[in-house]
Design an enzyme around this catalytic site. Structure first.
Site, PDB file in Angstrom:
ATOM      1  CG  ASP A 119      42.372  40.483  31.417  1.00 33.55           C
ATOM      2  OD1 ASP A 119      42.165  41.263  30.473  1.00 33.55           O
ATOM      3  OD2 ASP A 119      42.332  39.244  31.302  1.00 33.55           O
ATOM      4  CG  ASP A 173      46.839  36.974  35.438  1.00 37.34           C
ATOM      5  OD1 ASP A 173      47.347  37.583  34.482  1.00 37.34           O
ATOM      6  OD2 ASP A 173      45.628  36.708  35.511  1.00 37.34           O
TER       7      ASP A 173
END
Length: 820
Positions: free
Chosen positions: A313, A575
């Site tokens: 990210d 995640d």
């Protein structure tokens, strides 16, 4: 349920928790340390070859050869003890590092909420769960609010399941127990109080772990060690069988021939390989810890060094990670204090897991003054969070979230002259959103709805809302990130941006850090293509935007399908699945528990610069492990092949079994220092992985070079000096040991040996063992070892042959690089 567990809603007392911990043991599916230590000691002596050798030695002692037998058993014991000591110390060092990133949970003790390490949770504890928390045991839900739990680790189910208090039939299956949460799962959203019923190996997860075995060979490193073991077994069976048959044909005693063959088998295997691998990995873990990289699973170090793709990210890695609320605007794009006040109510009164967005809002506004009535937690389907607040005299629902997620539940837009239908204002609002996104802002929408008289709210109330405005957050690119991305590219690691942000914001960030967004794939693109097509397309895609948790998992799997070694860096609840799928799951110490517990690597500083340092250290660790394996096996193979040849032509055994074992033991000791050896810069430039064919070719090539000089030594000793059995063995024992020591210094580098300085530990150990080897034939141990003093002229000749052997290896390195 509380009565059955002998607990209360206020939880256990501290004294009772200590008592129960002593009974139930640590809350872990692993075996207690005292058992692991005993198993580790036993493992040192469970190799089939070692067991057969020990049995044959005992038989030899029964038949009268007591001295030889005791010496062989002493060498076996010393080798195993050294391996145990080194592995045990390595394990303790790693456990000390893991303590830095341990997971804690919130429990109620004596009515107060306290944090305790997850391994100290006991049956009867009342645990408070919120979004992102790991479930620390099998537990009954006492109360909950919109609780969604991800059970993929236990059931394989990709979508979160809802849990609530209630009664379920005793015969219900695992997936049907809606009133129970299980160890190893994690909370996606919502809150709950749960009573722990079972911990550790008694849980469903513990039983599953026991059934499947405590360790599956899944990493590249473990697979490489296993394939290497099979290669040695094949070579060993051929050599040992041939040597045994030759000795029988020559009429030598069966027991002596059998012991000689088995000693050769032991000599061919790098007996201290498990200990040296453990030392090398633990040393690497300590070095990485100094660079703010904590290794939670040692065998991930090799995959970390071999990583070719890193999916990450942007927040905190590509950007500064200090999210700042830059603007609070109405639908027309004008600054609006009321939008800011409403945002503060939502951010300050929500009780879901903490997040940087809310922190940024409250940093501007300070704590809100409203009263919280209820909350609808965030989830990744709705992509919004709502708080029911008493704002003055009226309850209102304040909703904040992704632009599309909020707009989808709105029917009107608030303007300077009152509310207008959304259809008439949609184009204006979308232009504002696009303009802000194109400038690199992360844009959230804010909406409200009056709920007169309401004291509670549900997701069904999120309809017919009024859009109040937009919140624009700024997180600038991190200083130096472009240079770090370039450095990783030179290391052979390609960065891929995987973000939930919209494509406009993702494009802006990507361009700012030097990533080409021209081949971008969005979440909607991923929904339209299958896994095979994704694997074909992702090779040229550097940016993935508008992705959801399952998209991340598909992206990681697609890169793996292409043959890449994939790392995934994430710290959020969404995640966890991708972290589990990746070859190397990487998180940070500030991550939610679900991410931190899943990751193999934990960063103490969320920075790509730290990742780059970690990759280099991972490669250094793997390079040093391969040095030992390649050099030791080639030298051992050469020596064993030479003895096979010598046994066929000499009227006596070239070395006694105890001498072979001692040679192997002494030459392995410098290998203990290989973990701290220096590694040439060129060995760190590209990812490296196990290459069994390369190891085999290396072993044969350099083994034959070694054998050639051994045969030359035979000829010189037997014909030139007419050495008898004892002198021959003594001189050749010295020569064989010195060549194994010398070759480690020569073949540890592709450079000319004197242009690559070895680590001080390796050099010091090599010199010390060389001196001991030369001194042994003159010491009080010479007679029990079957050695005798070597005359000076023979010793000088042997040293000269070792020098020629070093030169021959340097020449061979031009065609077969030792660290290729």
């Amino acid at each position: 349920m509380l009565d059955v567990l002998a607990t209360t809603r206020g939880g256990l007392s501290e004294d009772e928790a200590v008592r129960r911990l002593a009974i139930a043991g640590p809350n872990t599916v692993e075996r207690p340390r005292r058992h692991r230590g005993l198993r580790l000691l036993v493992v040192q002596f469970t190799s089939p070859i070692i067991l057969i050798l020990a049995a044959a030695t005992v038989l030899s002692m029964i038949l009268g050869d007591l001295v030889d037998g005791f010496i062989i058993l002493a060498i076996i014991a010393a080798s195993g003890g050294l391996g145990f000591w080194q592995e045990h110390n390595a394990g303790r060092a790693v456990e000390a590092l893991l303590a830095q990133v341990r997971v804690e949970v919130e429990v109620r003790r004596s009515g107060h909420e306290v944090s305790v390490p997850i391994d100290r949770v006991v049956p009867g504890d009342v645990v408070v769960l919120t979004g992102g928390d790991i479930v620390p045991g099998d537990a009954r839900v006492l109360s909950s609010r919109d609780l969604l739990v991800d059970e993929a680790t236990l059931t394989g189910e990709s979508y979160p399941v809802e849990k609530a208090a209630g009664e379920v039939a005793a015969s219900a299956g695992l997936t049907e127990r809606s009133n129970t949460v299980f160890m190893g799962t994690h909370v996606v959203s919502g809150t709950a109080d749960v009573a722990i019923a079972r911990t550790g190996r008694a849980t469903e997860f513990g039983v599953l772990s026991e059934t499947l075995g405590e360790r599956d060979v899944t990493t590249g490193f473990e697979r490489g060690v296993t394939r290497f073991g099979f290669l040695l077994v094949r070579a060993m069976v051929v050599l040992v069988t041939a040597i045994f048959m030759v000795n029988l044909v020559l009429g030598r005693p069966v027991i002596e021939s059998f012991l000689f063959s088995l000693a050769l088998a032991v000599g061919l295997t790098p007996q201290l390989l498990p200990a040296i691998v453990a030392i090398s990995l633990a040393k690497g873990a300590r070095m990485m810890a100094r660079q703010k990289v904590i290794v939670r699973r040692l065998d991930a170090i090799e995959d970390f060094g071999a990583m070719t793709v890193l999916c990450t990210d942007k927040t905190g890695t590509l950007t500064a990670g200090a999210v700042r609320l830059d603007r609070a605007l109405d639908a027309a794009g004008n600054a609006d204090e009321e939008v800011l006040r409403l945002a503060a109510l939502n951010a300050g009164l929500q009780r879901d897991y903490p997040n940087p967005i809310d922190v940024a809002i409250l940093a501007v506004t300070g704590p809100p003054t409203g009263t919280r009535l209820d909350e609808i937690p965030y989830d990744f389907t709705r992509k919004r969070l709502s708080v029911l607040v008493a704002d003055g005299e009226r309850p209102i629902l304040v909703t904040k979230g992704a632009f599309d997620g909020v707009l989808s539940v709105c029917g009107a837009v608030h303007g300077p002259h009152g509310d207008v239908p959304l259809d008439g204002a949609r184009a204006t609002v979308e232009r504002q959103f696009a303009a802000l996104s194109a400038r690199g802002y992360r844009v959230l929408a804010l909406a409200t709805k009056a709920l007169p008289g309401a004291r509670a709210a549900s997701a069904g109330d999120e309809s017919g809302m009024t859009l109040r405005g937009l919140l624009a957050f700024h997180d600038p690119p991190k200083n130096g990130v472009t240079e770090v991305i370039s450095r990783l590219a030179h290391q052979g690691v390609s960065i891929r941006l995987v973000t939930g942000d919209n494509r406009l914001a993702a494009t802006r960030v990507a361009e700012a850090v030097g990533l080409d967004p021209s081949e971008m794939l969005t979440g909607s693109d991923l929904d339209r293509i299958d896994d095979q097509t994704l694997a074909e397309w992702c090779g040229n895609t550097l940016v993935f935007s508008e992705v959801e948790p399952l998209h991340k998992q598909r992206i990681v799997a697609a890169f793996r399908r292409r043959g890449e070694t994939v790392g995934f860096l994430g710290d959020g609840i969404n995640d966890a699945v991708a972290l589990h799928t990746a070859d190397v799951g990487i998180s940070v110490d500030t991550a939610v528990d679900a991410a931190k517990q899943t990751a193999a690597i934990v960063l103490l500083d969320k920075s790509l610069a730290v990742v780059s340092e970690g990759v280099a250290l991972g490669r250094q660790t793997f390079a040093n492990t391969l040095k030992y394996i390649r050099v030791t096996t080639s030298a051992n193979f050469g020596n064993m092949l030479s003895m096979a040849v010598a046994a066929a032509f000499l009227p006596f055994l070239p070395l006694l079994p105890r001498q072979i074992l001692l040679l192997n033991f002494l030459s392995d000791i410098p290998g203990m220092a290989i973990a701290g050896d220096a590694v040439d810069a060129e060995q760190l430039r590209a990812p490296r992985a196990w290459n069994l064919r390369s190891i085999r070719d290396f072993m044969i090539t350099y083994g034959l070079v070694s054998s050639a000089f051994d045969v030359a030594t035979f000829v010189v000793l037997r014909i030139g000096f007419e050495a008898g059995a004892t002198l021959f063995r003594s001189a050749w024992f010295v020569e064989s040991t010195l060549t194994e020591l010398a070759v480690m210094l020569v073949l540890r580098t592709n450079r000319v040996c004197f242009r690559s300085r070895p680590g001080p530990g390796l050099l010091g150990a090599t010199v010390a063992i060389a001196g001991l080897t030369i001194a042994l034939p003159y010491s009080f141990l010479a007679e029990p070892l079957g050695l005798t003093g070597v005359p000076a002229r023979i010793l000088v000749t042997v040293v000269g042959l070792v020098g020629l052997y070093v030169m021959a290896n340097e020449v061979t390195k031009r065609w077969v690089p030792p660290q290729g």
